[in-house]
Design a protein around this motif. Structure first.
Motif, PDB file in Angstrom:
ATOM      1  N   GLY A   9       0.804  -1.211   0.000  1.00 18.10           N
ATOM      2  CA  GLY A   9       0.000   0.000   0.000  1.00 18.10           C
ATOM      3  C   GLY A   9       0.835   1.257   0.000  1.00 18.10           C
ATOM      4  O   GLY A   9       2.049   1.228  -0.190  1.00 18.10           O
ATOM      5  N   LEU A  28      -3.501   3.982   1.642  1.00 19.77           N
ATOM      6  CA  LEU A  28      -4.026   3.254   0.482  1.00 19.77           C
ATOM      7  C   LEU A  28      -3.697   1.785   0.651  1.00 19.77           C
ATOM      8  O   LEU A  28      -2.525   1.413   0.767  1.00 19.77           O
ATOM      9  CB  LEU A  28      -3.418   3.783  -0.822  1.00 19.77           C
ATOM     10  N   TYR A  54      -4.260   4.936  -8.975  1.00 20.77           N
ATOM     11  CA  TYR A  54      -5.059   5.682  -8.014  1.00 20.77           C
ATOM     12  C   TYR A  54      -4.576   7.124  -7.929  1.00 20.77           C
ATOM     13  O   TYR A  54      -3.403   7.421  -8.165  1.00 20.77           O
ATOM     14  CB  TYR A  54      -4.982   5.028  -6.633  1.00 20.77           C
ATOM     15  N   SER A  56      -5.012  10.919  -5.537  1.00 20.22           N
ATOM     16  CA  SER A  56      -5.472  11.539  -4.306  1.00 20.22           C
ATOM     17  C   SER A  56      -5.151  13.023  -4.315  1.00 20.22           C
ATOM     18  O   SER A  56      -4.068  13.435  -4.751  1.00 20.22           O
ATOM     19  CB  SER A  56      -4.794  10.892  -3.088  1.00 20.22           C
ATOM     20  N   TRP A  62      -8.356   8.237  -1.791  1.00 23.11           N
ATOM     21  CA  TRP A  62      -7.871   7.846  -3.110  1.00 23.11           C
ATOM     22  C   TRP A  62      -9.020   7.393  -4.006  1.00 23.11           C
ATOM     23  O   TRP A  62      -9.988   6.795  -3.537  1.00 23.11           O
ATOM     24  CB  TRP A  62      -6.848   6.714  -2.990  1.00 23.11           C
TER      25      TRP A  62
END
Length: 325
Positions: A9, A28, A54, A56, A62
């Motif tokens: 992540g 994430l 992704y 953000s 996200w």
């Protein structure tokens, strides 16, 4: 705000280089975050992962940008443009236009188009190796503000390729550089450094010719490189990542001050390979394969924190991006 991507992540790191302690928060949950990038033309920060690309605005919430191909290894953007690119596995380059990032959350994802010119590269059929199911991936997508329509792609394995028209057509620049490209670092509009599984390579003519920078050292396996205050920084080991915990890995932290020769410098973690770089308020910060965060001070390197790395994933990227909130 520092965002670190690891094998399980993305993490938000605060307090780095400011206090004796840092705060690390997982923001994430995604497997194999291969790249975290921030671009001047795109508000927010992007993360390329095994399950998608992704984005953000704040490094906490996200949104999946829904690239047509699920596994995304690289993300790039044209300076001063509204075009964002995704590099995938299997090898493909996708582009989305009219993307600023500032209105992504809570809205429809951008419309993606595969760049067919990338599919026409002559060596494409040769990319991939049997031990990886004969499949390759686009590891790097890089640009430079002085040549905003030029995109440089690094393929693992497949070499370096350049487009001068924002990705519509491509030229191979793989002669003279090893094809196991892990990362590309762009120094100038025509000057790049390629970190590969067999050497560190430099070009000052947009990849038309390449020279080796690692001839004077024993290590040959490179993950990434960066420049800071005119100095090239990198790290390498003698063996591939699956053996970095063995005694024969012999990793080194390296710098190049003359443009030609790598020199070993003292590291507070001499048994760890630096696999990610960024600048935090003007300070160069590196992340090792075990998640240790190192900062370059005037008197040398020092440990300033760490981020979690999942067991069994040593050797993958721990990549960093600094984002001004």
């Amino acid at each position: 705000m520092l965002v670190a991507g690891t094998g399980d992540g993305a993490y938000r790191v605060t307090g780095l280089c400011e206090t004796d302690e840092t705060n690390v928060e997982k923001v994430l949950d995604a497997p194999r975050v291969e790249r975290v990038r921030q671009f001047d033309a795109v508000t927010g920060v992007s993360a390329a992962t095994k399950t998608g690309l992704y984005h953000s605005l704040d490094g906490i919430e996200w949104t999946d940008l829904q690239v047509p191909r699920k596994t995304v290894y690289a993300v790039g953007a044209n300076p001063g443009s509204d075009r964002i690119y995704a590099g995938t596995r299997p090898t493909g380059v996708y582009v989305a236009t009219s993307f600023s990032g500032d209105s992504t959350l809570g809205t429809a994802p951008p419309e993606w188009r595969e760049l067919e010119g990338f599919l026409d590269l002559p060596s494409r059929a040769e990319w991939g190796v049997p031990r990886h199911d004969d499949v390759a991936q686009v590891r790097s997508l890089r640009t430079h503000p002085d040549s905003p329509r030029r995109i440089i792609a690094g393929v693992e394995p497949g070499g370096v390729h350049v487009s001068d028209d924002a990705g519509e057509t491509w030229t191979e620049r793989k002669a003279g550089v090893h094809d196991d490209v892990h990362a590309l670092h762009v120094v100038g509009p025509s000057e790049y450094v390629a970190a590969t599984g067999v050497g560190l390579y430099h070009t000052d003519d947009a990849g038309r010719s390449w020279t080796r920078l690692d001839e004077t050292i024993e290590q040959r396996y490179f993950r990434t490189a960066c420049t800071h205050d005119g100095v090239l920084y990198t790290s390498a080991a003698r063996v591939p990542p699956n053996r970095w915990e063995d005694h024969d890995a012999d990793p080194s932290l390296l710098e190049c001050r003359d443009g030609h020769t790598l020199a070993v410098v003292e590291s507070p973690r001499p048994d760890e390979v630096v696999v990610g770089w960024t600048e935090v308020d003007g300070t160069l910060v590196g992340a090792t394969h075990r998640g240790t965060l190192l900062a370059k001070r005037t008197d040398g390197w020092t440990v300033v924190g760490d981020v979690p790395t999942p067991d069994g994933l040593y050797g993958r990227y721990v990549n960093l991006s600094w984002y001004e909130e």
